[in-house]
Write an enzyme that holds these catalytic residues in place. Structure first.
Site, PDB file in Angstrom:
ATOM      1  CB  SER A  15      67.674   1.156  34.297  1.00 45.45           C
ATOM      2  OG  SER A  15      67.919   1.132  33.202  1.00 45.45           O
ATOM      3  CB  SER A  17      70.924   1.825  31.347  1.00 48.34           C
ATOM      4  OG  SER A  17      69.943   2.250  30.374  1.00 48.34           O
ATOM      5  CB  THR A  61      65.591   8.499  32.486  1.00 47.45           C
ATOM      6  OG1 THR A  61      64.215   8.116  31.764  1.00 47.45           O
ATOM      7  CG2 THR A  61      65.784   7.688  33.829  1.00 47.45           C
ATOM      8  CE  LYS A  65      64.904  11.172  28.992  1.00 51.30           C
ATOM      9  NZ  LYS A  65      64.201  10.295  27.927  1.00 51.30           N
ATOM     10  CB  ALA A 125      52.607  15.552  25.142  1.00 52.18           C
ATOM     11  N   GLY A 127      59.130  13.779  27.220  1.00 50.16           N
ATOM     12  CA  GLY A 127      60.479  13.666  26.735  1.00 50.16           C
ATOM     13  C   GLY A 127      60.800  13.006  25.515  1.00 50.16           C
ATOM     14  CB  ALA A 128      59.850   9.135  24.678  1.00 50.40           C
ATOM     15  N   GLY A 239      60.603  -1.285  22.075  1.00 52.87           N
ATOM     16  CA  GLY A 239      61.623  -0.108  22.900  1.00 52.87           C
ATOM     17  C   GLY A 239      63.013  -0.494  23.094  1.00 52.87           C
TER      18      GLY A 239
HETATM   19  P1  NAP Z   1      57.528  11.748  30.423  1.00 55.22           P
HETATM   20  O1  NAP Z   1      58.193  12.910  29.866  1.00 55.22           O
HETATM   21  O2  NAP Z   1      57.396  11.550  31.744  1.00 55.22           O
HETATM   22  O3  NAP Z   1      56.294  11.638  29.641  1.00 55.22           O
HETATM   23  C1  NAP Z   1      55.420  10.767  29.719  1.00 55.22           C
HETATM   24  C2  NAP Z   1      53.997  10.933  28.819  1.00 55.22           C
HETATM   25  O4  NAP Z   1      53.180   9.955  28.726  1.00 55.22           O
HETATM   26  C3  NAP Z   1      53.509  12.265  29.106  1.00 55.22           C
HETATM   27  O5  NAP Z   1      52.721  12.641  28.091  1.00 55.22           O
HETATM   28  C4  NAP Z   1      52.223  11.767  29.980  1.00 55.22           C
HETATM   29  O6  NAP Z   1      50.834  12.431  29.805  1.00 55.22           O
HETATM   30  C5  NAP Z   1      52.002  10.259  29.299  1.00 55.22           C
HETATM   31  N1  NAP Z   1      51.277   9.438  30.199  1.00 55.22           N
HETATM   32  C6  NAP Z   1      51.607   8.611  31.325  1.00 55.22           C
HETATM   33  N2  NAP Z   1      50.983   7.788  31.828  1.00 55.22           N
HETATM   34  C7  NAP Z   1      49.722   7.854  30.934  1.00 55.22           C
HETATM   35  C8  NAP Z   1      48.642   7.052  30.751  1.00 55.22           C
HETATM   36  N3  NAP Z   1      48.466   5.898  31.760  1.00 55.22           N
HETATM   37  N4  NAP Z   1      47.693   7.241  29.927  1.00 55.22           N
HETATM   38  C9  NAP Z   1      48.178   8.062  28.841  1.00 55.22           C
HETATM   39  N5  NAP Z   1      49.194   8.972  28.960  1.00 55.22           N
HETATM   40  C10 NAP Z   1      49.990   8.593  29.781  1.00 55.22           C
HETATM   41  O7  NAP Z   1      58.160  10.320  29.831  1.00 55.22           O
HETATM   42  P2  NAP Z   1      59.211  10.085  28.582  1.00 55.22           P
HETATM   43  O8  NAP Z   1      60.481   9.926  28.841  1.00 55.22           O
HETATM   44  O9  NAP Z   1      58.485  10.769  27.474  1.00 55.22           O
HETATM   45  O10 NAP Z   1      58.960   8.300  28.547  1.00 55.22           O
HETATM   46  C11 NAP Z   1      57.783   7.942  27.904  1.00 55.22           C
HETATM   47  C12 NAP Z   1      57.809   6.448  27.982  1.00 55.22           C
HETATM   48  O11 NAP Z   1      58.992   6.185  27.018  1.00 55.22           O
HETATM   49  C13 NAP Z   1      58.237   5.647  29.154  1.00 55.22           C
HETATM   50  O12 NAP Z   1      57.680   4.330  29.291  1.00 55.22           O
HETATM   51  C14 NAP Z   1      59.748   5.591  29.023  1.00 55.22           C
HETATM   52  O13 NAP Z   1      60.171   4.379  29.811  1.00 55.22           O
HETATM   53  C15 NAP Z   1      59.940   5.173  27.473  1.00 55.22           C
HETATM   54  N6  NAP Z   1      61.116   5.539  27.050  1.00 55.22           N
HETATM   55  C16 NAP Z   1      61.791   4.711  26.404  1.00 55.22           C
HETATM   56  C17 NAP Z   1      63.150   4.672  26.062  1.00 55.22           C
HETATM   57  C18 NAP Z   1      63.880   3.708  25.166  1.00 55.22           C
HETATM   58  O14 NAP Z   1      65.045   3.999  24.961  1.00 55.22           O
HETATM   59  N7  NAP Z   1      63.117   2.431  24.919  1.00 55.22           N
HETATM   60  C19 NAP Z   1      63.773   5.989  25.919  1.00 55.22           C
HETATM   61  C20 NAP Z   1      62.945   7.084  26.336  1.00 55.22           C
HETATM   62  C21 NAP Z   1      61.642   6.747  27.225  1.00 55.22           C
HETATM   63  P3  NAP Z   1      50.824  13.598  31.174  1.00 55.22           P
HETATM   64  O15 NAP Z   1      51.396  14.793  30.189  1.00 55.22           O
HETATM   65  O16 NAP Z   1      49.281  13.940  31.079  1.00 55.22           O
HETATM   66  O17 NAP Z   1      51.235  13.156  32.360  1.00 55.22           O
END
Ligand code: NAP
Length: 279
Positions: A15, A17, A61, A65, A125, A127-128, A239
């Site tokens: 990370s 951060s 993270t 979350k 669907a 956390g983000a 991002g």
């Molecule tokens: P999360 O809660 O684990 O959710 C991930 C989502 O992505 C789920 O809906 C999952 O689907 C889907 N997914 C995972 N792999 C996939 C694939 N190969 N094809 C299609 N869908 C897929 O994660 P999150 O916290 O929401 O984070 C999501 C992304 O945003 C990450 O890359 C994270 O690093 C990024 N993020 C960035 C920031 C920032 O500040 N820039 C902040 C937060 C998050 P399923 O439900 O089917 O598993």
């Protein structure tokens, strides 16, 4: 005594951060250190108790979350509404939860001139994605189409979000069935595109002619999604801007001081650049 802050997730060793937060502490003369703590999910229930006792604050993270909520004493209104916490602050023995990912999204959109959104396509669907729904509510967006890979996940997500955000009409599609849609914002809330992975064809199709494309992924800063969007004349948001804006608010919650945003931005940009250069 030096205060301790941490980023807690399953695998947070890479990370950025710490670079961003430690530069902010230094700039504002705060005697604190920020580090990463990778926690295997099966050990989370007892590790989190130790971390709550030994840190002044944490970022939380993937995949904790929502899980962290049961260990906290109170939640702010946003994290309580969306059921996801990415910032914890400890005051004495009291632990409070916040969600600054929402600010990461709203502030980044506003910096690119987007005060309102007419309709949005949300990929993911998790956390983000929850933070994105709150952001769309704040920006008065009446329509969100959620794209998932598993239909049952899509159904349960939109049923939950429809109950919380009454002013938004939600629909969902699976990635393979996604057809042309008329939206003015596309937001990727999945790891698709991280580490330079290829963009699925259905997503390439729908970004044609859209005005703003925002990718939560920040490594690389210019993902395949953003490159494609740029070629098609869209406004693009990386991002790393979301990471910066969520970090700015986290710093202010923890310290009560204004965040040195430009210093934080420069530390992030420098680190991403040196990674891209392979140095
Ligand atoms: P999360 O809660 O684990 O959710 C991930 C989502 O992505 C789920 O809906 C999952 O689907 C889907 N997914 C995972 N792999 C996939 C694939 N190969 N094809 C299609 N869908 C897929 O994660 P999150 O916290 O929401 O984070 C999501 C992304 O945003 C990450 O890359 C994270 O690093 C990024 N993020 C960035 C920031 C920032 O500040 N820039 C902040 C937060 C998050 P399923 O439900 O089917 O598993």
């Amino acid at each position: 005594m030096t205060e301790r802050y941490a980023l807690v997730g399953e695998d947070v060793s890479r990370s950025l951060s710490p670079v961003m937060m430690n530069s902010a502490f230094k700039e504002r003369g705060v005697d604190a250190v920020y580090e990463t703590v990778s926690v295997p999910p099966d050990t989370f229930p007892y590790r989190i108790k130790d971390l709550l006792a030994s840190t002044s604050g944490m970022n939380i993270t993937i995949p904790f979350k929502s899980q962290v909520i049961e260990y906290l004493d109170e939640l702010d209104s946003v994290s309580s509404r969306i059921g996801a916490v990415n910032v914890v602050k400890r005051t004495g023995t009291k632990a409070s939860g916040y969600n600054t990912d929402v600010n990461g999204i709203v502030a980044s959109l506003r910096e690119h001139g987007r005060e309102r959104v007419r309709s949005a396509l949300l990929v993911g669907a998790g956390g983000a994605a929850r933070a994105f729904c709150e952001a769309m509510d704040e920006l008065g967006c009446p329509e969100v189409l959620v794209v998932v890979r598993d239909p049952s996940r899509g159904e349960s997500f939109i049923s939950e979000m429809s109950g919380v955000f009454k002013g938004i009409r939600f629909g969902f599609s699976t990635l393979d069935r996604l057809r042309d849609v008329d939206v003015d914002l596309v937001f990727n809330a999945t790891p698709i595109g991280s580490g330079g992975r290829e963009l699925p064809e259905p997503l390439k199709r729908v970004i044609y002619g859209r005005s703003t494309v925002f990718d939560a992924v920040y490594r690389p800063t210019k993902t395949e999604l953003l490159k494609t969007a740029e070629l098609r004349g869209c406004t693009t948001i990386s991002g790393y801007e979301m990471l910066l804006n969520q970090g700015v608010l986290a710093f202010e919650i923890w310290t009560g001081k204004s965040a040195p945003k430009e210093v934080m931005r420069q530390s992030l940009v420098r680190s991403l650049q040196s990674e891209a250069d392979g140095s």
